[in-house]
Design a protein around this motif. Structure first.
Motif, PDB file in Angstrom:
ATOM      1  N   GLN A  23       0.951  -1.110   0.204  1.00 62.94           N
ATOM      2  CA  GLN A  23      -0.021   0.122   0.059  1.00 62.94           C
ATOM      3  C   GLN A  23       1.001   1.212   0.018  1.00 62.94           C
ATOM      4  N   LEU A  24       1.988   1.108   0.586  1.00 63.51           N
ATOM      5  CA  LEU A  24       2.986   2.213   0.730  1.00 63.51           C
ATOM      6  C   LEU A  24       4.226   2.120  -0.008  1.00 63.51           C
ATOM      7  N   PRO A  25       4.243   1.848  -1.270  1.00 63.57           N
ATOM      8  CA  PRO A  25       5.709   1.448  -2.121  1.00 63.57           C
ATOM      9  C   PRO A  25       6.579   2.380  -1.746  1.00 63.57           C
ATOM     10  N   LYS A  26       6.591   3.755  -1.289  1.00 65.75           N
ATOM     11  CA  LYS A  26       7.627   4.706  -1.111  1.00 65.75           C
ATOM     12  C   LYS A  26       8.437   4.372   0.138  1.00 65.75           C
ATOM     13  N   ARG A  27       7.536   3.974   1.104  1.00 66.88           N
ATOM     14  CA  ARG A  27       8.202   3.739   2.462  1.00 66.88           C
ATOM     15  C   ARG A  27       9.153   2.416   2.487  1.00 66.88           C
ATOM     16  N   GLU A  28      10.165   2.833   3.270  1.00 66.26           N
ATOM     17  CA  GLU A  28      11.309   1.608   3.472  1.00 66.26           C
ATOM     18  C   GLU A  28      10.759   0.740   4.598  1.00 66.26           C
ATOM     19  N   ILE A  29      10.266  -0.481   4.552  1.00 65.03           N
ATOM     20  CA  ILE A  29       9.657  -1.227   5.545  1.00 65.03           C
ATOM     21  C   ILE A  29      10.538  -2.691   5.453  1.00 65.03           C
ATOM     22  N   GLU A  30      11.310  -2.966   6.563  1.00 64.10           N
ATOM     23  CA  GLU A  30      11.710  -4.225   6.875  1.00 64.10           C
ATOM     24  C   GLU A  30      10.965  -5.146   7.545  1.00 64.10           C
ATOM     25  N   LEU A  31      10.758  -6.555   7.055  1.00 64.48           N
ATOM     26  CA  LEU A  31       9.722  -7.104   7.601  1.00 64.48           C
ATOM     27  C   LEU A  31      10.702  -8.741   7.871  1.00 64.48           C
ATOM     28  N   TRP A  32       9.942  -9.011   9.357  1.00 65.38           N
ATOM     29  CA  TRP A  32      10.878 -10.454   9.872  1.00 65.38           C
ATOM     30  C   TRP A  32       9.890 -11.410   9.564  1.00 65.38           C
ATOM     31  N   ASP A  33       9.903 -12.680  10.317  1.00 62.07           N
ATOM     32  CA  ASP A  33       9.385 -13.660   9.716  1.00 62.07           C
ATOM     33  C   ASP A  33       8.225 -14.174  10.811  1.00 62.07           C
ATOM     34  N   GLY A  34       7.633 -13.600  11.172  1.00 57.53           N
ATOM     35  CA  GLY A  34       6.404 -13.816  12.002  1.00 57.53           C
ATOM     36  C   GLY A  34       5.026 -13.950  11.224  1.00 57.53           C
TER      37      GLY A  34
END
Ligand code: 13P
Ligand code: SF4
Length: 302
Positions: free
Chosen positions: A158-169
């Motif tokens: 939804q927010l392609p310009k934001r840098e978002i790191e995901l972990w594995d939960g």
């Protein structure tokens, strides 16, 4: 028998000055005796504004913990102590602390389905209904989103310009649903709309007519006229079927049963009210102070 128990619960509620908050996943007989029903966001906001001195939270532990964080001076009771969300402790708080030390520019955003110890390490909490609003309003800094990689992945898209790191939960209940389940149910109910929770995988969300929280799915189904396939816990389908017996609300998969949300019954609510059951939430004050901050920030921004 059920009606008698409900009446007795209503009497005890008044006598003890208790408000019952129930998550939308609770059974219809519990939702009927609740003072407040809703998704995790609605329950948090309601908990902050309650006049009652005692709160009985029908749902899972992180919801009762959140109510306690917002009401440290009140008595908050979880009717069944084993009712926990397995996603809540998938990420060790120490891992987040180490990440923050090596990435001081990042903000840590936590889904509310987390333990109090994990919340204490985070900048802001979000729920499925408030995540988009809240992240849009955060300063333009990179984000670590924990623990749900499916909700986080949906946010990222939804927010392609934001840098978002995901972990594995992930939520083991929603993450078990696949594109095959969608194809099978779409073939069986070709005219039905499909509403799914963002805890589902991307391949499932791709089939959805609507993606949203439990309350969002209920509202969407109420607004639609025909059948709606329910892509979240079966209880949502049960509640809708009771309210609209002429319509169909098939569940996307038989796997959509959260055993923890299903632990609480009317008898548990009764015992928690008359003092013979349930667990009073008790917290270390320093930990509570640290974990309250991201919850208050969530309510302010949400
Ligand atoms: P909501 O944010 O819709 O309340 O969802 C909580 C939850 O546990 C869904 O599985
Ligand atoms: Fe946790 Fe999933 Fe159950 Fe929701 S459905 S309470 S996220 S295990």
């Amino acid at each position: 028998m059920m009606k008698e128990l409900q009446e007795e619960i209503s009497r005890l509620k008044k006598e003890t000055g208790t408000a019952i908050l129930a998550h939308s996943y609770q059974s219809p007989e519990i939702l009927e005796i609740a003072d407040i029903r809703g998704d995790s966001f609605a329950l948090s906001v309601a908990a902050q504004q309650l006049a009652a001195e005692r709160i009985l939270l029908c749902g899972v532990r992180f919801m009762a913990d959140t109510a306690k964080l917002l009401n440290p001076e009140k008595t908050v009771i979880l009717p069944v102590e084993q009712a926990v969300c397995p996603m809540a402790d998938q990420i060790p708080p120490e891992r987040v602390r180490r990440f923050k030390e090596s990435h001081p520019d990042y903000m840590v955003v936590a889904y509310i389905n987390t333990t109090t110890r994990l919340k204490a390490e985070c900048d802001v909490c979000v729920t499925s209904s408030s995540a988009l609003n809240i992240v849009r309003r955060l300063p333009d800094r990179p984000i670590l989103f924990i623990p749900d990689a499916n909700l986080g992945g949906w946010l990222k898209r939804q927010l392609p310009k934001r840098e978002i790191e995901l972990w594995d939960g992930c939520c083991p209940v929603h993450a078990a649903i696949t594109a095959r389940d969608c194809e099978r149910m779409k073939a069986r109910y070709p005219h039905a709309k499909l509403a799914v929770h963002p805890e589902c995988r991307e391949e499932v969300l791709a089939y959805a007519d609507y993606v949203g929280s439990t309350s969002g799915i209920l509202d969407f189904a109420e607004r639609c006229e025909g059948d709606v396939i329910i892509g979240t816990e079966k209880s949502i389908s049960d509640w809708l079927s009771l309210r609209h017996p002429q319509r169909r609300f098939p569940v996307l998969s038989k796997k959509l049963l959260c055993s923890n949300m299903r632990l609480t019954g009317l008898a548990d609510v009764y015992r928690a009210l008359n003092g013979t059951g349930g667990e009073e939430i008790v917290m270390d004050p320093a930990l509570a102070e640290a974990a309250k901050r991201p919850i208050e920030e969530m309510i302010r921004l949400g």
